[in-house]
Design a protein around this motif. Structure first.
Motif, PDB file in Angstrom:
ATOM      1  N   TYR A   1      32.543  82.265  51.173  1.00 26.11           N
ATOM      2  CA  TYR A   1      33.862  82.677  50.677  1.00 26.11           C
ATOM      3  C   TYR A   1      34.409  81.633  49.703  1.00 26.11           C
ATOM      4  CZ  TYR A   1      38.822  83.851  50.585  1.00 26.11           C
ATOM      5  OH  TYR A   1      40.097  84.168  50.156  1.00 26.11           O
ATOM      6  N   ARG A   2      34.279  80.361  50.047  1.00 24.00           N
ATOM      7  CA  ARG A   2      34.854  79.279  49.247  1.00 24.00           C
ATOM      8  C   ARG A   2      34.163  79.108  47.898  1.00 24.00           C
ATOM      9  NH1 ARG A   2      35.093  73.230  51.703  1.00 24.00           N
ATOM     10  NH2 ARG A   2      33.013  73.125  50.754  1.00 24.00           N
ATOM     11  N   SER A   3      32.950  79.659  47.765  1.00 26.57           N
ATOM     12  CA  SER A   3      32.170  79.431  46.546  1.00 26.57           C
ATOM     13  C   SER A   3      32.738  80.172  45.336  1.00 26.57           C
ATOM     14  CB  SER A   3      30.719  79.876  46.766  1.00 26.57           C
ATOM     15  OG  SER A   3      30.635  81.296  46.906  1.00 26.57           O
ATOM     16  N   ARG A   4      33.638  81.118  45.548  1.00 25.65           N
ATOM     17  CA  ARG A   4      34.248  81.869  44.459  1.00 25.65           C
ATOM     18  C   ARG A   4      35.758  81.917  44.677  1.00 25.65           C
ATOM     19  NH1 ARG A   4      29.592  81.364  43.701  1.00 25.65           N
ATOM     20  NH2 ARG A   4      28.047  82.848  42.867  1.00 25.65           N
ATOM     21  N   SER A   5      36.503  82.025  43.582  1.00 22.59           N
ATOM     22  CA  SER A   5      37.943  82.207  43.712  1.00 22.59           C
ATOM     23  C   SER A   5      38.217  83.668  44.081  1.00 22.59           C
ATOM     24  CB  SER A   5      38.651  81.848  42.416  1.00 22.59           C
ATOM     25  OG  SER A   5      38.203  82.687  41.350  1.00 22.59           O
ATOM     26  N   HIS A   6      39.314  83.903  44.767  1.00 22.65           N
ATOM     27  CA  HIS A   6      39.632  85.248  45.257  1.00 22.65           C
ATOM     28  C   HIS A   6      41.097  85.566  45.023  1.00 22.65           C
ATOM     29  CE1 HIS A   6      35.735  85.579  47.271  1.00 22.65           C
ATOM     30  NE2 HIS A   6      35.928  84.340  47.687  1.00 22.65           N
ATOM     31  N   SER A   7      41.313  86.812  44.662  1.00 22.77           N
ATOM     32  CA  SER A   7      42.666  87.329  44.505  1.00 22.77           C
ATOM     33  C   SER A   7      43.049  88.137  45.747  1.00 22.77           C
ATOM     34  CB  SER A   7      42.750  88.226  43.267  1.00 22.77           C
ATOM     35  OG  SER A   7      43.908  89.033  43.293  1.00 22.77           O
ATOM     36  N   TYR A   8      44.328  88.271  45.972  1.00 25.18           N
ATOM     37  CA  TYR A   8      44.790  89.100  47.090  1.00 25.18           C
ATOM     38  C   TYR A   8      44.310  90.535  46.966  1.00 25.18           C
ATOM     39  CZ  TYR A   8      48.345  91.185  44.021  1.00 25.18           C
ATOM     40  OH  TYR A   8      48.980  91.874  43.012  1.00 25.18           O
ATOM     41  N   ARG A   9      43.995  90.941  45.726  1.00 23.48           N
ATOM     42  CA  ARG A   9      43.514  92.311  45.523  1.00 23.48           C
ATOM     43  C   ARG A   9      42.131  92.532  46.134  1.00 23.48           C
ATOM     44  NH1 ARG A   9      46.019  91.102  40.514  1.00 23.48           N
ATOM     45  NH2 ARG A   9      47.784  92.497  40.008  1.00 23.48           N
TER      46      ARG A   9
ATOM     47  N   ASP B   1      39.672  74.572  53.830  1.00 24.22           N
ATOM     48  CA  ASP B   1      40.606  74.684  52.713  1.00 24.22           C
ATOM     49  C   ASP B   1      40.364  75.991  51.940  1.00 24.22           C
ATOM     50  OD1 ASP B   1      42.716  73.981  51.056  1.00 24.22           O
ATOM     51  OD2 ASP B   1      41.448  72.832  49.670  1.00 24.22           O
ATOM     52  N   LEU B   2      40.304  77.087  52.664  1.00 24.61           N
ATOM     53  CA  LEU B   2      40.119  78.392  52.028  1.00 24.61           C
ATOM     54  C   LEU B   2      41.462  78.893  51.498  1.00 24.61           C
ATOM     55  CD1 LEU B   2      37.785  80.128  54.669  1.00 24.61           C
ATOM     56  CD2 LEU B   2      37.163  78.592  52.781  1.00 24.61           C
ATOM     57  N   HIS B   3      41.383  79.643  50.425  1.00 29.10           N
ATOM     58  CA  HIS B   3      42.622  80.193  49.876  1.00 29.10           C
ATOM     59  C   HIS B   3      42.318  81.428  49.029  1.00 29.10           C
ATOM     60  CE1 HIS B   3      41.256  77.292  46.730  1.00 29.10           C
ATOM     61  NE2 HIS B   3      41.589  78.288  45.929  1.00 29.10           N
ATOM     62  N   TYR B   4      43.364  82.140  48.731  1.00 35.70           N
ATOM     63  CA  TYR B   4      43.324  83.239  47.761  1.00 35.70           C
ATOM     64  C   TYR B   4      44.592  83.141  46.919  1.00 35.70           C
ATOM     65  CZ  TYR B   4      46.685  85.633  50.809  1.00 35.70           C
ATOM     66  OH  TYR B   4      47.791  85.951  51.545  1.00 35.70           O
ATOM     67  N   VAL B   5      44.554  83.758  45.756  1.00 36.86           N
ATOM     68  CA  VAL B   5      45.713  83.750  44.871  1.00 36.86           C
ATOM     69  C   VAL B   5      46.545  84.991  45.154  1.00 36.86           C
ATOM     70  CG1 VAL B   5      46.507  83.753  42.480  1.00 36.86           C
ATOM     71  CG2 VAL B   5      44.451  82.457  43.120  1.00 36.86           C
ATOM     72  N   GLY B   6      47.786  84.779  45.545  1.00 36.23           N
ATOM     73  CA  GLY B   6      48.660  85.878  45.913  1.00 36.23           C
ATOM     74  C   GLY B   6      49.323  86.527  44.712  1.00 36.23           C
ATOM     75  N   PRO B   7      50.119  87.572  44.940  1.00 35.49           N
ATOM     76  CA  PRO B   7      50.806  88.260  43.837  1.00 35.49           C
ATOM     77  C   PRO B   7      51.805  87.360  43.111  1.00 35.49           C
ATOM     78  CG  PRO B   7      51.575  89.064  45.970  1.00 35.49           C
ATOM     79  CD  PRO B   7      50.393  88.211  46.241  1.00 35.49           C
TER      80      PRO B   7
END
Length: 439
Positions: free
Chosen positions: A133-141, A288-294
């Protein structure tokens, strides 16, 4: 020509009438035991040179295992999971970050020194999936993002607790991790529980109870009372809405979070956990996982761990005992056995097997060289469908069908027989025949 083995008589005590064993001992001897059945039915075995807790799978057992794995992959694909592969080794540092090294190291194999680094046989797949999961950036979508794998993990089990397929050292785990927002957690956990219940219906498994497993005393668990309370509240809501009876048990949680355990029991009444749903706020923070929110800012996802059938080994062990080797038709190692009455019907019998194979059915011929028709029927008694082919059937391109439960059908055109068996297998149910069955 494949050799056909006749299963040994099950549950018999030699000299039972005069052996001196108590009625209880005789009752225990006749209970289905997957270790005995596995050997009698040529499903699996073990060898001291391979080591304790490391069974190998024979062709029929491998067919059951492969079919079960492909069924689960199909269920997961339809539910929106994406499958991955990850290594069975990881650096010690990986498990220090995940918390396994400090909370679970007693169940892990010792590290191996390689080129100045220490690597470990993984005790779990979740740290690897966190890295994926951490290997790529992720959007809330993109969320929920569901990652699944049928992967091997290793547990340093003591020799005294090993037994057949239920406690092994190399475990093929049906594992998945869902990365989602806080608002999605309950729905994802609920959907995972629904998958488990649907799979149990297809496999003929009946859970004995559901358990909400909570932390206990001692240093085994991550210290974060607020985190535990939030996670337990989600799982309690899921169980309440599912309408299943459950009980809360302290001391059975994973070190990083509470879980729903689906409990099964063997013929002696011994309970074991087969399937789980877990909510994890701990490892997303550790990695330190994350996603970019709206709002364009970074937010922390939640991990839902879930396993539909748990370990393949334990699932097969339970199915062997549950069905006594008479697996549901879709799971049976041989689904159709073709029985030519005489040598003259061997060519059409072989042709029928080829048609079965073309339909994706597991089939074989058992010819007259293996004995009388009655003897061959008895040997093949665990096969769901027995297709008898004589001169009359050959001339009409028909088969006389015997079902495993003793029913005999009127002769059917071979094409219709194959189509109906294929439909029943595709339905992944426990019925041997459909409503149009001829008695």
């Amino acid at each position: 020509m494949r050799v056909v083995f006749s299963p040994k008589p099950r549950g018999e005590c030699p000299g039972a009438s005069s052996c001196g064993h108590s009625p209880r001992q005789h009752e225990e001897a006749t209970m289905p035991d997957h270790r005995r059945l596995g050997r009698e039915l040529d499903l699996f075995d073990s060898d001291p040179l391979m080591g304790a807790g490391l069974p190998y799978w024979l062709p029929d057992g491998a067919a059951v295992r492969h079919t079960l794995e492909e069924y689960i992959r199909g269920v997961e694909r339809r539910a929106g999971y994406q499958h991955v592969y990850s290594p069975v080794l990881g650096k010690r540092e990986l498990y220090e970050i995940s918390g396994h090294w400090s909370h679970y190291s007693e169940d892990m194999f010792p590290p191996m020194d390689l080129g100045g680094e220490q690597v470990v046989l993984r005790p779990s797949l979740c740290p690897h999936h966190a890295l994926i999961y951490r290997s790529r950036s992720h959007s809330y979508r993109e969320l929920p993002l569901r990652i699944a794998e049928l992967g091997t993990m290793y547990r340093s089990e003591l020799s005294g607790v090993l037994g057949g397929l239920t406690r092994v050292r190399a475990i093929q785990l049906n594992d998945a991790h869902i990365f989602c927002t806080l608002d999605q957690v309950a729905d994802e956990a609920r959907a995972a529980l629904d998958l488990i219940r649907a799979a149990y219906a297809a496999l003929g498994i009946e859970p004995v109870r559901y358990r909400l497993s909570l932390p206990g005393e001692g240093g085994k668990y991550v210290v974060d009372p607020a985190m535990w309370q939030r996670a337990a509240a989600v799982l309690t809501e899921v169980l309440d809405q599912a309408g299943v009876p459950y009980e809360s048990v302290a001391g059975e949680a994973a070190f990083y979070g509470p879980k729903i355990d689906v409990q099964i029991a063997d013929s002696a009444g011994r309970e074991a956990t087969l399937s789980t749903v877990q909510v994890d706020f701990y490892q997303p923070e550790r990695f330190d996982l994350h996603y970019v929110g709206p709002d364009g800012a970074k937010h922390r996802p939640v991990m839902v761990h879930r396993s539909v059938i748990g370990s393949v080994e334990r699932a097969v062990a339970h199915l062997v005992e549950k069905h006594g080797g008479a697996f549901p038709a879709w799971l049976a190692p041989t689904q159709v056995v073709v029985l030519p009455i005489s040598d003259a019907e061997l060519p059409p019998a072989a042709a029928l097997v080829e048609r079965c194979l073309d339909q994706g059915l597991r089939a074989r011929v058992v010819g007259p060289e293996h004995g009388s028709l009655g003897a061959r029927i008895r040997v093949a008694r665990l096969v769901p469908y027995q297709a008898v082919v004589g001169a009359k059937e050959t001339a009409a391109d028909q088969v006389a069908v015997r079902l495993r439960d003793g029913r005999r059908l009127d002769p059917l055109p071979s094409g219709e027989f194959l189509a109906r068996v294929r439909a029943l297998v595709d339905a992944h149910g426990t019925d041997l025949w459909d409503d149009q069955t001829q008695e």
